[in-house]
Scaffold this active site. Structure first.
Site, short mmCIF file in Angstrom:
data_model
loop_
_atom_site.label_atom_id
_atom_site.label_comp_id
_atom_site.label_asym_id
_atom_site.label_seq_id
_atom_site.Cartn_x
_atom_site.Cartn_y
_atom_site.Cartn_z
N ASP A 109 0.77 -1.06 0.04
CA ASP A 109 -0.20 -0.04 0.00
C ASP A 109 0.67 1.12 0.10
O ASP A 109 2.05 1.18 0.37
CB ASP A 109 -0.88 -0.14 1.14
C1 BGC Z 1 -5.17 3.28 0.42
C2 BGC Z 1 -5.27 2.17 -0.74
C3 BGC Z 1 -5.12 2.86 -2.03
C4 BGC Z 1 -3.99 3.64 -2.16
C5 BGC Z 1 -3.64 4.68 -3.51
C6 BGC Z 1 -4.22 4.18 0.23
O1 BGC Z 1 -4.38 5.20 1.16
O2 BGC Z 1 -5.18 2.59 1.40
O3 BGC Z 1 -6.30 1.41 -1.03
O4 BGC Z 1 -4.97 2.15 -3.17
O5 BGC Z 1 -4.07 4.67 -1.19
O6 BGC Z 1 -4.69 5.65 -3.44
#
Ligand code: BGC
Length: 725
Positions: A253
């Site tokens: 992530d």
């Molecule tokens: C989230 C993810 C997401 C990523 C990119 C993160 O804060 O947990 O689910 O894909 O941001 O936007």
């Protein structure tokens, strides 16, 4: 790294004690051999810098990882399991939790196919989703992005999503692996759970996604038993790679690999990360990064780096992205009338009719209007327009919004009825007086309330935003036929107003996406006979749930704050059953269809073979069919509809919940029609996770079989046992 002593089985620690853990390389199993062979041949021609380039992702030009001379295109990704995030001309689908509320595999599949089509049209190689974290706490901020409170349901929904998206040649990304079940402190909490809880609950749906062939997995921000998920040899290495034999690639992530964790992350099984995030941070992976230095000094082996690249490139081959993949352009118009119709259909079939005192379609007769529905064009946290879904990285900007008012007006035009709309959420006295104008024998007052939610925070309570609960009471105080339309991200509290005699109907609408008004009108007018089911329990009081996030830990911590999953296997209905707590509406609640169904003729046929007691987690036998259950369902009412019979098993294993969901089906039936429904139970469905033997073990004794219309509306019971070697 520190490892929480209480919960990690000793047997697994032994394999880590001798030094740095290194995750097993992809071996081409489960149908990946051809793609892996091609990937190896291509990667053999790459320079070290080209390989390192592939270990990082972004969506900028020139594309990271692209190698023109070898014809490798690199990957573009998009957020949003509700559609394509942040791109114009993208459809806003009902939120994932609404998909789960349909309990309809075919609809879940078609939703995912449509999302895959839109991703492909825009040249997106990787579409993030499905999210299969469980609703351990009812107020979890991202509950709307997931598939409810049960691992079986989440696993089935997740698998359909993977198959649907990937049927279009687009990779899907299952997430957030693992234990990212609340938003509060998501970057510095450690989700501490036992081995059995992990396998029977939180890992379970990920296993279904892997079995469905998912191309990638996103590891999460949080820790697991004291180690960051993205650097955890237990959950990434042992569970995902050794037990589930995951052949695809792991993405962290964004920003989840913290400074100093790069080597552990690579060795535990992370294959790629987004380029520096935040931009000021040092690059974890890629040329000139901590990873490249680690490969140079052999603290990450060259084999591991090669495996990282093999996994990414083999997924590219496996999904056929080496052949004529569309050019990346997020502005391409991927909208279609078919998708609009599908969104409307999923929306209508995801609305749970919690109460319907009049037992007929709600607005079959002319009506007057009530309070609340405003014009469209507003964001996710607005009290106007539709509630399409929660906010955050999954939010899709809708191309248009059919509001409830739009759809009611359209119906009024076609049916010569009258709509009176009062658009204000705050002045309850005025609301009450407006509602009194609708208090006529032929009138219905609609109250449209919502509860906002989003990534980054958990909800403090389960009441409606903007004083919505009070709005309901104000309208109900004046209008004898008050219909509540409640849009939400998960469970909400109905106790202060649900039993009010003037609240004649409650529609649990969730987040319906761009066609919200049409979906609601389809149910209100009886065009669609409600068939959705609650994918979670609605409690009478928030304190009835087993676990709630501690919202006071929101301040940044530099060491882990422990979140102990003390309730173990007993989340949601399992907890309510065990502690004999009466819910307001139980898990699987059938809503109130406009027809009735009869269950009969249960047949239970267990395998008669002498069965091995335990099989290893990585064995194919985990998914062997060990029992077939059939039951007849008859539509005993006056109109056609769909019934969703649910199969629960009460295991004789020590410490097992009273019953757990292990099957469901969608059965369309005309009035008077009857069908036989068959459920197949796998070894995993009937086993407990045996921490000592590290495998799935069949317990001795009787397995109780329950078939019903919900977790508390059991219509047929039986039992079976197996002969064990
Ligand atoms: C989230 C993810 C997401 C990523 C990119 C993160 O804060 O947990 O689910 O894909 O941001 O936007």
């Amino acid at each position: 790294m520190h490892i929480a002593s209480l919960l990690v089985p000793a047997i697994a620690l032994a394999s880590l004690a001798s030094g740095q853990y290194v995750v097993p390389a992809a071996d081409g199993s489960d149908g990946w051999a051809d793609a892996l062979g091609k990937a190896k041949a291509l990667v053999a021609q790459m320079t070290q810098e080209e390989k390192l380039n592939i270990t990082q992702q972004n969506n900028d030009f020139p594309r990271v990882g692209e190698i023109d001379r070898l014809g490798y295109t690199g990957l573009f990704y998009a957020d949003g399991a509700e559609g394509i995030r942040g791109a114009s001309y993208s459809s806003a689908f009902p939120q994932a939790l609404n998909g789960a509320a349909t309990w309809d595999r075919n609809l879940l599949y078609r939703r995912a196919v449509a999302i895959g089509q839109e991703a492909r049209a825009k040249g997106i190689n990787v579409q993030f989703g499905p999210g299969v974290n469980l609703m351990r706490t009812p107020n979890a901020g991202r509950g709307f992005e997931y598939n409810g409170a049960d691992p079986y349901l989440a696993g089935q929904a997740g698998a359909q999503h993977v198959q649907g998206v990937q049927s279009q040649g687009v990779m899907s990304t299952v997430r957030h692996y693992i234990g990212n079940d609340q938003e509060t402190g998501r970057r510095w909490t450690s989700s501490n759970m036992g081995d059995r809880t992990a396998h029977e609950l939180y890992l379970w749906p990920f296993q279904d996604a892997v079995k469905a062939g998912v191309a990638s997995t996103m590891c999460s921000y949080n820790g697991l038993n004291g180690t960051y998920s993205c650097a955890d040899p237990m959950s990434l290495g042992k569970w995902l790679h050794e037990e589930l034999k995951f052949q695809g690639w792991v993405l962290s992530d964004f920003g989840a690999i913290t400074f100093g964790e790069e080597i552990d992350a690579a060795n535990a099984g992370v294959d790629t990360t987004r380029v520096a995030d935040p931009p000021s941070a040092p690059f974890p992976f890629g040329p000139g990064s901590a990873l490249s230095a680690a490969v140079a000094n052999n603290s990450v082996s060259q084999d591991r780096l090669d495996d990282m690249v093999h996994r990414i490139v083999s997924a590219w081959y496996k999904l056929g992205q080496d052949q004529d993949y569309p050019a990346y352009n997020t502005s391409v118009n991927s909208l279609s009338k078919e998708h609009n119709e599908l969104i409307r259909e999923i929306g209508a079939k995801s609305i749970v009719l919690l109460k319907n005192s009049n037992s007929v379609d709600l607005l079959g007769a002319p009506f007057g209007g009530g309070a609340g529905a405003g014009p469209g064009g507003f964001g996710p946290d607005s009290d106007q327009g539709n509630f399409l879904g929660g906010s955050g990285s999954s939010y899709v900007i809708p191309p248009y919004q059919v509001t409830l008012l739009d759809a009611l007006n359209q119906q009024a035009r076609e049916q010569n009825t009258q709509v009176f709309a009062y658009l204000d959420n705050f002045n309850h006295t005025v609301q009450a007086s407006q509602a009194s104008t609708g208090n006529l024998a032929w009138a219905t007052c609609l109250v449209d309330v919502r509860q906002t939610c989003g990534e980054g925070y958990d909800r403090a309570n389960l009441t409606a935003s903007w004083g919505g609960d009070q709005t309901i009471l104000s309208v109900a105080s004046q209008c004898a036929n008050t219909v509540v339309i409640y849009s939400a991200c998960g469970p909400f509290n109905t106790t202060t107003w649900g039993d009010h005699p003037n609240v004649t109907a409650i529609l649990n609408a969730g987040g319906l996406g761009q066609e919200a008004g049409n979906s609601l009108v389809d149910v209100l007018y009886g065009v669609v006979n409600p068939s959705a089911r609650l994918p979670y329990t609605l409690a009478q009081d928030i304190s009835d749930y087993p676990a709630l996030p501690d919202l006071t830990i929101e301040t940044l911590n530099t060491s882990f704050v422990d979140i102990d999953y003390n309730e173990g296997l007993f989340i949601d209905y399992r907890w309510f059953d065990k502690n004999d707590i009466a819910p307001a509406f139980e898990f699987g609640f059938a809503g109130l269809s406009y027809t009735t169904y009869k269950y009969s003729n249960l047949s239970v046929q267990p395998s008669t073979a002498t069965l091995q007691k335990t099989v290893a987690a990585s064995s194919d036998e985990v998914f062997d069919c060990l029992a077939i259950i059939t039951v007849d369902i008859t539509n005993s009412g006056q109109i056609g509809g769909s019934e969703i019979p649910q199969l629960y098993i009460g295991s004789p294993a020590d410490g097992a919940p009273i019953k757990v969901l292990r099957g469901f089906d969608t059965v369309g039936l005309d009035a008077g029609a009857k069908k036989t429904v068959e459920f197949q139970l796998t070894r995993r469905d009937l086993s407990f996770w045996d921490t000592y033997n590290e495998g799935w073990t069949l317990p001795e004794g009787d397995h109780q079989v329950y078939i019903g219309a919900s977790s508390r509306d059991i219509r047929e019971t039986g039992k079976m046992k197996f002969t064990l070697a």
